[in-house]
Write an enzyme that holds these catalytic residues in place. Sequence first.
Site, PDB file in Angstrom:
ATOM      1  N   ASP A  87     -60.408  23.829 -20.323  1.00 18.69           N
ATOM      2  CA  ASP A  87     -59.366  23.524 -19.335  1.00 18.69           C
ATOM      3  C   ASP A  87     -59.573  22.135 -18.739  1.00 18.69           C
ATOM      4  O   ASP A  87     -59.245  21.880 -17.584  1.00 18.69           O
ATOM      5  CB  ASP A  87     -59.390  24.584 -18.230  1.00 18.69           C
ATOM      6  CG  ASP A  87     -58.185  24.486 -17.313  1.00 18.69           C
ATOM      7  OD1 ASP A  87     -58.273  24.961 -16.159  1.00 18.69           O
ATOM      8  OD2 ASP A  87     -57.158  23.924 -17.741  1.00 18.69           O
ATOM      9  N   LYS A  91     -56.815  17.128 -21.544  1.00 14.68           N
ATOM     10  CA  LYS A  91     -56.102  17.746 -22.691  1.00 14.68           C
ATOM     11  C   LYS A  91     -56.344  16.972 -23.990  1.00 14.68           C
ATOM     12  O   LYS A  91     -56.370  17.553 -25.063  1.00 14.68           O
ATOM     13  CB  LYS A  91     -54.604  17.836 -22.403  1.00 14.68           C
ATOM     14  CG  LYS A  91     -54.293  18.444 -21.039  1.00 14.68           C
ATOM     15  CD  LYS A  91     -55.069  19.742 -20.789  1.00 14.68           C
ATOM     16  CE  LYS A  91     -55.174  20.065 -19.312  1.00 14.68           C
ATOM     17  NZ  LYS A  91     -56.200  21.099 -19.043  1.00 14.68           N
ATOM     18  N   ASP A 115     -56.389  26.513 -21.994  1.00 13.77           N
ATOM     19  CA  ASP A 115     -55.272  26.467 -21.059  1.00 13.77           C
ATOM     20  C   ASP A 115     -54.341  25.306 -21.408  1.00 13.77           C
ATOM     21  O   ASP A 115     -54.750  24.364 -22.083  1.00 13.77           O
ATOM     22  CB  ASP A 115     -55.790  26.277 -19.617  1.00 13.77           C
ATOM     23  CG  ASP A 115     -54.673  26.430 -18.580  1.00 13.77           C
ATOM     24  OD1 ASP A 115     -54.781  25.811 -17.515  1.00 13.77           O
ATOM     25  OD2 ASP A 115     -53.691  27.158 -18.854  1.00 13.77           O
ATOM     26  N   ASN A 116     -53.088  25.376 -20.964  1.00 13.82           N
ATOM     27  CA  ASN A 116     -52.134  24.258 -21.038  1.00 13.82           C
ATOM     28  C   ASN A 116     -51.754  23.800 -22.436  1.00 13.82           C
ATOM     29  O   ASN A 116     -51.534  22.597 -22.660  1.00 13.82           O
ATOM     30  CB  ASN A 116     -52.687  23.038 -20.278  1.00 13.82           C
ATOM     31  CG  ASN A 116     -53.176  23.355 -18.907  1.00 13.82           C
ATOM     32  OD1 ASN A 116     -54.365  23.237 -18.604  1.00 13.82           O
ATOM     33  ND2 ASN A 116     -52.262  23.790 -18.046  1.00 13.82           N
ATOM     34  N   GLU A 166     -49.076  27.040 -13.926  1.00 12.56           N
ATOM     35  CA  GLU A 166     -49.584  27.709 -12.730  1.00 12.56           C
ATOM     36  C   GLU A 166     -48.717  27.385 -11.515  1.00 12.56           C
ATOM     37  O   GLU A 166     -48.302  26.258 -11.311  1.00 12.56           O
ATOM     38  CB  GLU A 166     -51.041  27.293 -12.446  1.00 12.56           C
ATOM     39  CG  GLU A 166     -51.298  25.818 -12.338  1.00 12.56           C
ATOM     40  CD  GLU A 166     -51.790  25.242 -13.653  1.00 12.56           C
ATOM     41  OE1 GLU A 166     -51.469  25.817 -14.705  1.00 12.56           O
ATOM     42  OE2 GLU A 166     -52.466  24.220 -13.636  1.00 12.56           O
TER      43      GLU A 166
HETATM   44  N1  LIG Z   1     -64.987  14.540 -20.743  1.00 13.51           N
HETATM   45  C1  LIG Z   1     -64.699  15.335 -19.715  1.00 13.51           C
HETATM   46  N2  LIG Z   1     -65.465  16.413 -19.504  1.00 13.51           N
HETATM   47  C2  LIG Z   1     -65.168  17.215 -18.468  1.00 13.51           C
HETATM   48  N3  LIG Z   1     -64.132  17.019 -17.623  1.00 13.51           N
HETATM   49  C3  LIG Z   1     -63.368  15.956 -17.839  1.00 13.51           C
HETATM   50  C4  LIG Z   1     -63.606  15.069 -18.871  1.00 13.51           C
HETATM   51  N4  LIG Z   1     -62.673  14.093 -18.812  1.00 13.51           N
HETATM   52  C5  LIG Z   1     -61.877  14.369 -17.777  1.00 13.51           C
HETATM   53  N5  LIG Z   1     -62.286  15.475 -17.171  1.00 13.51           N
HETATM   54  C6  LIG Z   1     -61.715  16.024 -15.981  1.00 13.51           C
HETATM   55  C7  LIG Z   1     -60.450  16.815 -16.277  1.00 13.51           C
HETATM   56  C8  LIG Z   1     -59.612  16.951 -15.061  1.00 13.51           C
HETATM   57  C9  LIG Z   1     -58.492  17.923 -15.002  1.00 13.51           C
HETATM   58  C10 LIG Z   1     -58.098  18.623 -16.284  1.00 13.51           C
HETATM   59  N6  LIG Z   1     -56.927  19.519 -16.045  1.00 13.51           N
HETATM   60  C11 LIG Z   1     -55.688  19.016 -16.079  1.00 13.51           C
HETATM   61  O1  LIG Z   1     -55.500  17.833 -16.258  1.00 13.51           O
HETATM   62  C12 LIG Z   1     -54.542  19.932 -15.793  1.00 13.51           C
HETATM   63  C13 LIG Z   1     -53.337  19.363 -15.374  1.00 13.51           C
HETATM   64  C14 LIG Z   1     -52.228  20.171 -15.074  1.00 13.51           C
HETATM   65  C15 LIG Z   1     -50.940  19.549 -14.643  1.00 13.51           C
HETATM   66  C16 LIG Z   1     -50.017  20.302 -13.922  1.00 13.51           C
HETATM   67  C17 LIG Z   1     -48.808  19.738 -13.502  1.00 13.51           C
HETATM   68  C18 LIG Z   1     -48.528  18.401 -13.800  1.00 13.51           C
HETATM   69  F1  LIG Z   1     -47.379  17.856 -13.384  1.00 13.51           F
HETATM   70  C19 LIG Z   1     -49.464  17.650 -14.509  1.00 13.51           C
HETATM   71  C20 LIG Z   1     -50.649  18.227 -14.920  1.00 13.51           C
HETATM   72  C21 LIG Z   1     -52.318  21.561 -15.188  1.00 13.51           C
HETATM   73  C22 LIG Z   1     -53.519  22.121 -15.612  1.00 13.51           C
HETATM   74  O2  LIG Z   1     -53.650  23.478 -15.739  1.00 13.51           O
HETATM   75  C23 LIG Z   1     -54.629  21.329 -15.918  1.00 13.51           C
HETATM   76  O3  LIG Z   1     -55.773  21.938 -16.340  1.00 13.51           O
HETATM   77 MG   LIG Z   2     -55.369  23.999 -16.806  1.00  9.79          MG
END
Ligand SMILES: Nc1ncnc2c1ncn2CCCCCNC(=O)c1cc(-c2ccc(F)cc2)cc(O)c1O
Ligand SMILES: [Mg+2]
Length: 215
Positions: free
Chosen positions: A141, A144, A169-170, A199
């Site tokens: 999650d 993406k 997810d997503n 969500e």
């Molecule tokens: N290399 C790494 N390792 C670990 N984490 C790491 C990483 N590199 C980065 N990250 C940190 C990821 C940060 C958040 C990821 N989740 C998401 O980006 C996410 C976004 C939405 C969303 C909803 C409405 C909208 F209008 C737009 C977007 C919904 C979801 O369910 C989501 O999971």
């Molecule tokens: Mg998500």
Amino acid sequence: HDEEFPPRILDHVMKNAIKGDVTNVIDVIDKYCWSVEIAMNVGDVKGAILDKSFLEASPKNVLEIGCYCGYSALRMSRLLKEDAKIFTIEASSQYADVAQEIISFAGMEKKVQILRGLSDEVLPTIAEKCGVRTFDFVFIDHAKELYKRDLIMLENLGLIRQGTTIMADNVIFPGCPDYLEYVRNSPKFECTNYPSKLEYCENREDAMEKSIYLP
Ligand SMILES: Nc1ncnc2c1ncn2CCCCCNC(=O)c1cc(-c2ccc(F)cc2)cc(O)c1O
Ligand SMILES: [Mg+2]
């Protein structure tokens, strides 16, 4: 998704949830996100899909990539069997700080271990660091565009085994087209799609994808 959200949700949980009551903490987060402001937790609707696959897998060693505020880690922690554990990777130290507070507030700090760092930095040493050989259940999650790269890394590092369940997810929104193409076209994965909604939204489509690893 402003950076200021996580501290606000933490503050709200501390003020409105019952310390040590993981189910109540989950409910308080969901009510807040439905009524006050959307967060990028997997949420209650897709969370129920995650719960069902988690129970079917009844895993001992759980890996989550992308902890955020700890919501999905809490959902899984309340379904964990006795000696089982969740390891969750979070790249943002601000999110990790909030998640640690929320997970501890819910009383799940012994069952959930947050690993701080980027997934590609943490995964190569996670086996010896966590005393785990392979994971039985993986929830992806995080960013993406990294789902596919990180699944391949899990395979190459031998961190998943015959029958490991991977939930993503997503897969519709924001979407991870290269990941979907990879798992659905690979003979090593048995895939099932679970259509749902983004969500805390009524009208935007999203889905979860379950892939069982069968090398
Ligand atoms: N290399 C790494 N390792 C670990 N984490 C790491 C990483 N590199 C980065 N990250 C940190 C990821 C940060 C958040 C990821 N989740 C998401 O980006 C996410 C976004 C939405 C969303 C909803 C409405 C909208 F209008 C737009 C977007 C919904 C979801 O369910 C989501 O999971
Ligand atoms: Mg998500």
